[in-house]
Write a protein that holds these residues in place. Structure first.
Motif, PDB file in Angstrom:
ATOM      1  N   MET A   1      59.800 106.571  36.814  1.00 39.71           N
ATOM      2  CA  MET A   1      60.008 105.515  37.803  1.00 39.71           C
ATOM      3  C   MET A   1      59.424 105.972  39.138  1.00 39.71           C
ATOM      4  O   MET A   1      59.568 107.119  39.531  1.00 39.71           O
ATOM      5  N   ASP A   2      58.767 105.054  39.846  1.00 41.92           N
ATOM      6  CA  ASP A   2      58.098 105.429  41.084  1.00 41.92           C
ATOM      7  C   ASP A   2      59.075 105.486  42.254  1.00 41.92           C
ATOM      8  O   ASP A   2      60.209 105.016  42.195  1.00 41.92           O
ATOM      9  N   GLN A   3      58.591 106.062  43.352  1.00 38.12           N
ATOM     10  CA  GLN A   3      59.449 106.242  44.524  1.00 38.12           C
ATOM     11  C   GLN A   3      59.927 104.926  45.113  1.00 38.12           C
ATOM     12  O   GLN A   3      61.026 104.849  45.663  1.00 38.12           O
ATOM     13  N   VAL A   4      59.104 103.895  45.007  1.00 39.65           N
ATOM     14  CA  VAL A   4      59.504 102.596  45.546  1.00 39.65           C
ATOM     15  C   VAL A   4      60.758 102.097  44.830  1.00 39.65           C
ATOM     16  O   VAL A   4      61.723 101.639  45.463  1.00 39.65           O
ATOM     17  N   SER A   5      60.762 102.181  43.493  1.00 44.45           N
ATOM     18  CA  SER A   5      61.926 101.742  42.707  1.00 44.45           C
ATOM     19  C   SER A   5      63.156 102.580  43.043  1.00 44.45           C
ATOM     20  O   SER A   5      64.268 102.050  43.180  1.00 44.45           O
ATOM     21  N   ILE A   6      62.952 103.889  43.177  1.00 46.26           N
ATOM     22  CA  ILE A   6      64.061 104.778  43.514  1.00 46.26           C
ATOM     23  C   ILE A   6      64.647 104.402  44.870  1.00 46.26           C
ATOM     24  O   ILE A   6      65.872 104.310  45.038  1.00 46.26           O
ATOM     25  N   LYS A   7      63.797 104.159  45.835  1.00 51.61           N
ATOM     26  CA  LYS A   7      64.264 103.831  47.183  1.00 51.61           C
ATOM     27  C   LYS A   7      64.931 102.465  47.235  1.00 51.61           C
ATOM     28  O   LYS A   7      65.930 102.279  47.944  1.00 51.61           O
ATOM     29  N   GLU A   8      64.416 101.513  46.476  1.00 53.80           N
ATOM     30  CA  GLU A   8      65.034 100.183  46.467  1.00 53.80           C
ATOM     31  C   GLU A   8      66.439 100.230  45.868  1.00 53.80           C
ATOM     32  O   GLU A   8      67.372  99.615  46.392  1.00 53.80           O
ATOM     33  N   ALA A   9      66.586 100.982  44.778  1.00 55.26           N
ATOM     34  CA  ALA A   9      67.907 101.099  44.147  1.00 55.26           C
ATOM     35  C   ALA A   9      68.875 101.839  45.063  1.00 55.26           C
ATOM     36  O   ALA A   9      70.028 101.431  45.231  1.00 55.26           O
ATOM     37  N   SER A  10      68.422 102.934  45.656  1.00 52.35           N
ATOM     38  CA  SER A  10      69.311 103.724  46.512  1.00 52.35           C
ATOM     39  C   SER A  10      69.679 102.960  47.774  1.00 52.35           C
ATOM     40  O   SER A  10      70.816 103.048  48.253  1.00 52.35           O
ATOM     41  N   GLN A  11      68.755 102.171  48.304  1.00 54.03           N
ATOM     42  CA  GLN A  11      69.053 101.375  49.496  1.00 54.03           C
ATOM     43  C   GLN A  11      70.106 100.313  49.193  1.00 54.03           C
ATOM     44  O   GLN A  11      71.013 100.071  49.997  1.00 54.03           O
ATOM     45  N   PHE A  12      70.005  99.700  48.020  1.00 53.81           N
ATOM     46  CA  PHE A  12      70.990  98.695  47.600  1.00 53.81           C
ATOM     47  C   PHE A  12      72.388  99.317  47.556  1.00 53.81           C
ATOM     48  O   PHE A  12      73.364  98.725  48.022  1.00 53.81           O
ATOM     49  N   ILE A  13      72.467 100.538  46.988  1.00 55.91           N
ATOM     50  CA  ILE A  13      73.756 101.223  46.886  1.00 55.91           C
ATOM     51  C   ILE A  13      74.237 101.662  48.263  1.00 55.91           C
ATOM     52  O   ILE A  13      75.410 101.487  48.620  1.00 55.91           O
ATOM     53  N   LYS A  14      73.332 102.209  49.052  1.00 56.61           N
ATOM     54  CA  LYS A  14      73.690 102.754  50.367  1.00 56.61           C
ATOM     55  C   LYS A  14      74.308 101.698  51.269  1.00 56.61           C
ATOM     56  O   LYS A  14      75.220 101.980  52.050  1.00 56.61           O
ATOM     57  N   GLU A  15      73.831 100.465  51.154  1.00 53.94           N
ATOM     58  CA  GLU A  15      74.338  99.384  52.003  1.00 53.94           C
ATOM     59  C   GLU A  15      75.797  99.048  51.716  1.00 53.94           C
ATOM     60  O   GLU A  15      76.456  98.396  52.511  1.00 53.94           O
ATOM     61  N   LYS A  16      76.285  99.500  50.565  1.00 56.42           N
ATOM     62  CA  LYS A  16      77.676  99.223  50.189  1.00 56.42           C
ATOM     63  C   LYS A  16      78.609 100.403  50.484  1.00 56.42           C
ATOM     64  O   LYS A  16      79.800 100.347  50.174  1.00 56.42           O
ATOM     65  N   LEU A  17      78.060 101.465  51.073  1.00 58.87           N
ATOM     66  CA  LEU A  17      78.841 102.680  51.299  1.00 58.87           C
ATOM     67  C   LEU A  17      79.124 102.891  52.775  1.00 58.87           C
ATOM     68  O   LEU A  17      78.311 102.566  53.632  1.00 58.87           O
ATOM     69  N   SER A  18      80.284 103.489  53.038  1.00 56.92           N
ATOM     70  CA  SER A  18      80.623 103.879  54.410  1.00 56.92           C
ATOM     71  C   SER A  18      80.372 105.366  54.631  1.00 56.92           C
ATOM     72  O   SER A  18      80.180 105.811  55.757  1.00 56.92           O
ATOM     73  N   TYR A  46      75.956  98.232  36.951  1.00 57.42           N
ATOM     74  CA  TYR A  46      74.565  98.606  36.747  1.00 57.42           C
ATOM     75  C   TYR A  46      73.632  97.394  36.787  1.00 57.42           C
ATOM     76  O   TYR A  46      72.519  97.463  37.309  1.00 57.42           O
ATOM     77  N   LYS A  47      74.120  96.290  36.248  1.00 58.95           N
ATOM     78  CA  LYS A  47      73.241  95.113  36.156  1.00 58.95           C
ATOM     79  C   LYS A  47      72.883  94.539  37.522  1.00 58.95           C
ATOM     80  O   LYS A  47      71.920  93.788  37.636  1.00 58.95           O
ATOM     81  N   ASP A  48      73.643  94.928  38.552  1.00 55.43           N
ATOM     82  CA  ASP A  48      73.371  94.422  39.897  1.00 55.43           C
ATOM     83  C   ASP A  48      72.409  95.302  40.683  1.00 55.43           C
ATOM     84  O   ASP A  48      71.888  94.883  41.723  1.00 55.43           O
ATOM     85  N   ILE A  49      72.170  96.515  40.209  1.00 54.31           N
ATOM     86  CA  ILE A  49      71.342  97.467  40.956  1.00 54.31           C
ATOM     87  C   ILE A  49      69.875  97.288  40.568  1.00 54.31           C
ATOM     88  O   ILE A  49      69.541  97.282  39.384  1.00 54.31           O
ATOM     89  N   PRO A  50      68.991  97.123  41.544  1.00 56.44           N
ATOM     90  CA  PRO A  50      67.563  96.966  41.229  1.00 56.44           C
ATOM     91  C   PRO A  50      67.040  98.115  40.370  1.00 56.44           C
ATOM     92  O   PRO A  50      67.323  99.285  40.642  1.00 56.44           O
ATOM     93  N   HIS A  51      66.340  97.741  39.282  1.00 57.16           N
ATOM     94  CA  HIS A  51      65.631  98.670  38.396  1.00 57.16           C
ATOM     95  C   HIS A  51      66.558  99.487  37.491  1.00 57.16           C
ATOM     96  O   HIS A  51      66.073 100.298  36.706  1.00 57.16           O
ATOM     97  N   PHE A  52      67.891  99.296  37.571  1.00 59.21           N
ATOM     98  CA  PHE A  52      68.805 100.032  36.709  1.00 59.21           C
ATOM     99  C   PHE A  52      68.819  99.410  35.315  1.00 59.21           C
ATOM    100  O   PHE A  52      68.845  98.188  35.184  1.00 59.21           O
ATOM    101  N   PRO A  53      68.847 100.238  34.262  1.00 57.82           N
ATOM    102  CA  PRO A  53      69.112  99.714  32.917  1.00 57.82           C
ATOM    103  C   PRO A  53      70.579  99.312  32.818  1.00 57.82           C
ATOM    104  O   PRO A  53      71.353  99.478  33.770  1.00 57.82           O
ATOM    105  N   GLN A  90      62.240 107.969  31.412  1.00 63.03           N
ATOM    106  CA  GLN A  90      62.274 107.735  32.857  1.00 63.03           C
ATOM    107  C   GLN A  90      63.422 106.789  33.229  1.00 63.03           C
ATOM    108  O   GLN A  90      64.072 106.969  34.260  1.00 63.03           O
ATOM    109  N   GLN A  91      63.697 105.803  32.387  1.00 62.95           N
ATOM    110  CA  GLN A  91      64.831 104.906  32.638  1.00 62.95           C
ATOM    111  C   GLN A  91      66.167 105.633  32.449  1.00 62.95           C
ATOM    112  O   GLN A  91      67.096 105.434  33.229  1.00 62.95           O
ATOM    113  N   VAL A  92      66.236 106.463  31.414  1.00 63.32           N
ATOM    114  CA  VAL A  92      67.458 107.214  31.134  1.00 63.32           C
ATOM    115  C   VAL A  92      67.843 108.076  32.337  1.00 63.32           C
ATOM    116  O   VAL A  92      69.026 108.212  32.677  1.00 63.32           O
ATOM    117  N   THR A  93      66.854 108.659  32.988  1.00 64.68           N
ATOM    118  CA  THR A  93      67.106 109.611  34.070  1.00 64.68           C
ATOM    119  C   THR A  93      66.995 108.992  35.459  1.00 64.68           C
ATOM    120  O   THR A  93      67.209 109.682  36.463  1.00 64.68           O
TER     121      THR A  93
END
Length: 274
Positions: A1-18, A46-53, A90-93
């Motif tokens: 998985m490319d860095q763009v996908s990694i950053k999009e998924a992590s940003q989605f999660i980060k916005e929900k964290l304090s 998982y189904k709500d996170i971008p690019h997550f299986p 790559q999806q598994v990890t």
């Protein structure tokens, strides 16, 4: 998985964290109960996170649980992804990459495994000291992104020696007997034949399962400190004269629930650099 996908998924999660998590947990079959112990929980499917299986296996809830456990900020996977589900390595990890992007420094990987070592018994907890990749492939195959890790990463101490000793000390402190051994990763979804189990014992395997090796490989590539714990949920084929079933796996992990929780919570409370 490319860095763009990694950053999009992590940003989605980060916005929900304090708060930023520093410790990642991957909870295997029947072991997701640890996620229920987390306080101030945030659940993310998982189904709500971008690019997550999405997890398709019984005993895996298929969600992230983020919050506080034993005073540490943690992000836990209640259910993982497997190569046998049809996902790429790559999806598994991918979740490990996302955890690293979120800021975790250490990861505890758990699984339910079949006992190859004949001195083991169902219900034993085994600290993983090393692994054998018997999956016929590797999640690092393909172009390497140097920003994610080295092209040829060293795996000689991918299971952190300090963490291994620390976990053994924790077990002694709370009066739990733990095993140590080498985990063999097979693709699944079939359980091993008796002949395969004899072969794996000959080459040095103590327990066998269908996960963990890909995630730990990527964690090592990413520079994360790793502790691995197997719950010996059944004896592998040919050791006992009985068929193997996923139901047996779930039932055994339920029986060792209390010891598993005490052990992992003790580790987390005092884990160095997490």
């Amino acid at each position: 998985m490319d860095q763009v996908s990694i950053k999009e998924a992590s940003q989605f999660i980060k916005e929900k964290l304090s708060k930023t998590p520093t410790l990642g947990l991957i909870l295997g079959s029947g072991l997701g109960v640890l996620g229920e112990e987390i306080e101030n929980k945030t659940f993310i499917s998982y189904k709500d996170i971008p690019h997550f299986p999405e997890s398709t296996v019984s005993g895996h809830k298929g969600q992230l649980v983020i919050g506080t456990l034993e005073g540490k900020q943690v992000i836990a996977m209640q259910g993982r992804f497997h190569f046998y589900e049809g996902y790429s390595m790559q999806q598994v990890t991918f979740p490990v990459r996302v955890m690293k992007q979120l800021g975790i420094e250490s990861i505890i990987v758990t699984n339910a495994a079949g006992g190859i070592n004949e001195s083991f018994e169902p219900g034993d907890l085994m600290i993983i000291t090393d692994h054998i990749n018997n999956m016929g492939t590797n999640p690092l195959i393909g172009p390497n992104d140097d920003e994610l890790g080295a092209r040829f990463p060293d795996m000689s101490k991918v299971y952190d020696p300090e963490y291994i000793q620390f976990a053994k000390n924790c077990a002694n402190e709370i009066g739990i007997t733990v095993r140590e051994g080498v985990y063999v990763g097979n693709t699944g979804p079939v359980y091993e034949t008796p002949a395969e189990v004899r072969m794996l014992r000959t080459v040095g395997g103590d327990a066998v399962g269908m996960s963990t090796v890909p995630e730990v490989t990527v964690a090592g590539h990413a520079g994360l400190r790793v502790l691995g714990i197997s719950c010996i949920s059944n004896m592998a084929a040919g050791i006992l004269d009985q068929p193997l079933t996923h139901q047996e796996v779930i039932e055994t992990t339920e029986k060792v629930r209390e010891d598993f929780l005490r052990f992992v919570k003790k580790i987390i409370s005092d884990l160095p650099n997490s």
